[in-house]
Motif scaffolding. Structure first.
Motif, mmCIF file in Angstrom:
data_model
loop_
_atom_site.group_PDB
_atom_site.id
_atom_site.type_symbol
_atom_site.label_atom_id
_atom_site.label_comp_id
_atom_site.label_asym_id
_atom_site.label_seq_id
_atom_site.Cartn_x
_atom_site.Cartn_y
_atom_site.Cartn_z
ATOM 1 N N ALA A 67 0.514 -1.013 -0.208
ATOM 2 C CA ALA A 67 -0.347 -0.193 -0.210
ATOM 3 C C ALA A 67 0.644 1.371 0.262
ATOM 4 N N SER A 68 2.088 1.319 0.794
ATOM 5 C CA SER A 68 2.386 2.559 1.107
ATOM 6 C C SER A 68 3.217 2.689 -0.428
ATOM 7 N N LEU A 69 4.224 1.928 -0.803
ATOM 8 C CA LEU A 69 4.574 2.026 -2.260
ATOM 9 C C LEU A 69 3.549 2.138 -3.744
ATOM 10 N N ILE A 70 2.505 1.632 -3.527
ATOM 11 C CA ILE A 70 1.543 2.076 -4.447
ATOM 12 C C ILE A 70 0.897 3.549 -4.311
ATOM 13 N N THR A 71 1.250 3.792 -3.135
ATOM 14 C CA THR A 71 0.791 5.438 -3.053
ATOM 15 C C THR A 71 1.621 5.911 -2.741
ATOM 16 N N ASP A 72 2.570 5.286 -3.028
ATOM 17 C CA ASP A 72 3.800 6.973 -2.606
ATOM 18 C C ASP A 72 3.925 8.134 -3.437
ATOM 19 N N SER A 73 3.927 9.266 -2.753
ATOM 20 C CA SER A 73 4.325 10.449 -3.651
ATOM 21 C C SER A 73 5.767 10.811 -4.394
ATOM 22 N N SER A 74 7.088 10.370 -3.758
ATOM 23 C CA SER A 74 7.964 10.367 -4.090
ATOM 24 C C SER A 74 7.724 10.218 -5.462
ATOM 25 N N LEU A 75 7.385 8.885 -5.790
ATOM 26 C CA LEU A 75 6.666 8.663 -7.738
ATOM 27 C C LEU A 75 6.374 9.539 -8.304
ATOM 28 N N ASP A 76 5.786 10.393 -7.416
ATOM 29 C CA ASP A 76 4.646 11.436 -8.583
ATOM 30 C C ASP A 76 6.044 12.383 -9.216
ATOM 31 N N GLY A 77 5.708 12.504 -10.261
ATOM 32 C CA GLY A 77 6.610 12.693 -11.393
ATOM 33 C C GLY A 77 7.850 12.698 -12.260
ATOM 34 N N LEU A 78 8.291 11.342 -11.695
ATOM 35 C CA LEU A 78 9.342 10.772 -12.312
ATOM 36 C C LEU A 78 8.046 10.696 -13.720
ATOM 37 N N SER A 79 9.346 9.824 -14.432
ATOM 38 C CA SER A 79 8.154 9.061 -15.697
ATOM 39 C C SER A 79 8.319 7.697 -15.069
ATOM 40 N N ALA A 80 7.887 6.780 -16.353
ATOM 41 C CA ALA A 80 7.135 5.648 -15.440
ATOM 42 C C ALA A 80 8.893 4.576 -15.469
ATOM 43 N N GLN A 81 9.733 5.122 -16.919
ATOM 44 C CA GLN A 81 10.603 4.106 -16.714
ATOM 45 C C GLN A 81 11.262 4.959 -14.788
ATOM 46 N N GLU A 82 11.186 5.113 -14.451
ATOM 47 C CA GLU A 82 12.059 6.018 -13.869
ATOM 48 C C GLU A 82 11.341 5.311 -12.522
ATOM 49 N N ALA A 83 10.486 5.327 -12.025
ATOM 50 C CA ALA A 83 9.644 4.951 -11.265
ATOM 51 C C ALA A 83 9.866 3.303 -11.768
ATOM 52 N N ILE A 84 9.384 2.820 -12.068
ATOM 53 C CA ILE A 84 9.528 1.119 -11.887
ATOM 54 C C ILE A 84 10.787 0.811 -11.956
ATOM 55 N N LEU A 85 12.055 1.690 -12.300
ATOM 56 C CA LEU A 85 13.562 0.763 -11.247
ATOM 57 C C LEU A 85 13.594 1.457 -9.596
ATOM 58 N N ILE A 86 12.498 2.508 -9.553
ATOM 59 C CA ILE A 86 12.604 2.649 -7.993
ATOM 60 C C ILE A 86 11.932 1.337 -7.234
ATOM 61 N N VAL A 87 10.689 0.872 -8.038
ATOM 62 C CA VAL A 87 9.933 0.118 -7.459
ATOM 63 C C VAL A 87 10.872 -1.274 -7.414
ATOM 64 N N LEU A 88 11.808 -1.826 -8.408
ATOM 65 C CA LEU A 88 12.687 -2.537 -8.817
ATOM 66 C C LEU A 88 12.894 -3.058 -7.649
ATOM 67 N N GLN A 89 13.793 -1.928 -7.277
ATOM 68 C CA GLN A 89 15.036 -1.598 -6.195
ATOM 69 C C GLN A 89 14.280 -1.937 -5.306
ATOM 70 N N GLY A 90 12.891 -1.877 -4.657
ATOM 71 C CA GLY A 90 12.552 -1.813 -3.794
ATOM 72 C C GLY A 90 12.691 -3.713 -3.213
ATOM 73 N N MET A 91 11.967 -3.996 -4.780
ATOM 74 C CA MET A 91 11.326 -5.227 -4.911
ATOM 75 C C MET A 91 12.540 -6.495 -4.313
ATOM 76 N N PHE A 92 13.972 -6.004 -4.803
ATOM 77 C CA PHE A 92 14.808 -6.988 -4.721
ATOM 78 C C PHE A 92 15.609 -6.146 -3.936
ATOM 79 N N ALA A 93 15.452 -5.351 -2.969
ATOM 80 C CA ALA A 93 16.492 -4.667 -1.959
ATOM 81 C C ALA A 93 16.612 -5.586 -1.261
ATOM 82 N N PRO A 94 18.285 -6.072 -0.428
ATOM 83 C CA PRO A 94 18.553 -6.702 0.902
ATOM 84 C C PRO A 94 17.771 -5.772 1.271
ATOM 85 N N ASN A 95 16.630 -7.391 2.053
ATOM 86 C CA ASN A 95 16.340 -6.243 3.670
ATOM 87 C C ASN A 95 15.571 -7.373 4.761
#
Length: 189
Positions: A67-95
């Motif tokens: 939910a927080s990722l889908i509503t993340d306002s920091s992605l507003d204004g980014l291109s779709a490509q940039e937003a996807i890369l950020i989502v991928l970095q979150g998905m595959f991040a060591p955590n």
């Protein structure tokens, strides 16, 4: 020595961490109470039983990971490509909570309610990624198929990471491997 007064948030945070580490079996109330330096009575101030506790933990995970990722306002204004890369970095991040999904999937195999919750979470995730891919220029049908493939790749990758220490280089390699498939090709129009 007096016992500490544990808050509902203390219980949820510890329960979240323990579930991510060992699944439902790690949610032993007496052991959690000792870790918090409190009595198990405080648990019952906030939760009716272990099942209600587990529901709150899963709700917390849903909020953090979806939910927080889908509503993340920091992605507003980014291109779709940039937003996807950020989502991928979150998905595959060591955590530290990456095994949460692993344990929730196993719990869903034996308990239909958890399988249903997981299906709702995954539907939201797929819908979000499909929308980002469509915004990147993929036709809706292809965007949906690519979102499905990406999610399957993500599940398999995390399954293979289970129980292993994960390094940033492995995460970057996972993204680099899938990225060419996600890019828009001229023949898809």
């Amino acid at each position: 020595m007096p016992k500490k007064i544990a808050t509902e948030e203390d219980w949820i945070q510890l329960g979240f961490a323990q579930f991510a580490e060992g699944g439902e079996g790690a949610l032993v109330i007496e052991r959690l109470a000792r870790s918090l330096g409190t009595s198990k009575t405080s648990f019952y101030w906030y939760f009716k039983d272990r099942a209600s506790f587990l529901r709150r933990i899963i709700d917390e995970w849903r909020q953090r990971s979806t939910a927080s990722l889908i509503t993340d306002s920091s992605l507003d204004g980014l291109s779709a490509q940039e937003a996807i890369l950020i989502v991928l970095q979150g998905m595959f991040a060591p955590n530290q909570s990456r095994d949460f999904l692993y344990h929730l999937r196993r719990l869903g195999h034996s308990t239909p309610n958890y399988a249903e919750q997981l299906a709702q979470i995954e539907t939201a995730r797929l819908s979000h990624m499909s929308a980002l891919l469509a915004a990147m220029g993929h036709p809706p049908g292809i965007a949906g198929h690519k979102a499905e493939l990406l999610y399957s790749y993500y599940l398999g990758w995390h399954e293979r990471q289970h129980g292993r220490e994960q390094h940033a280089a492995e995460s970057e390699a996972a993204i680099a491997l899938i990225w060419p498939y996600l890019e828009r090709k001229g023949s898809e129009c």
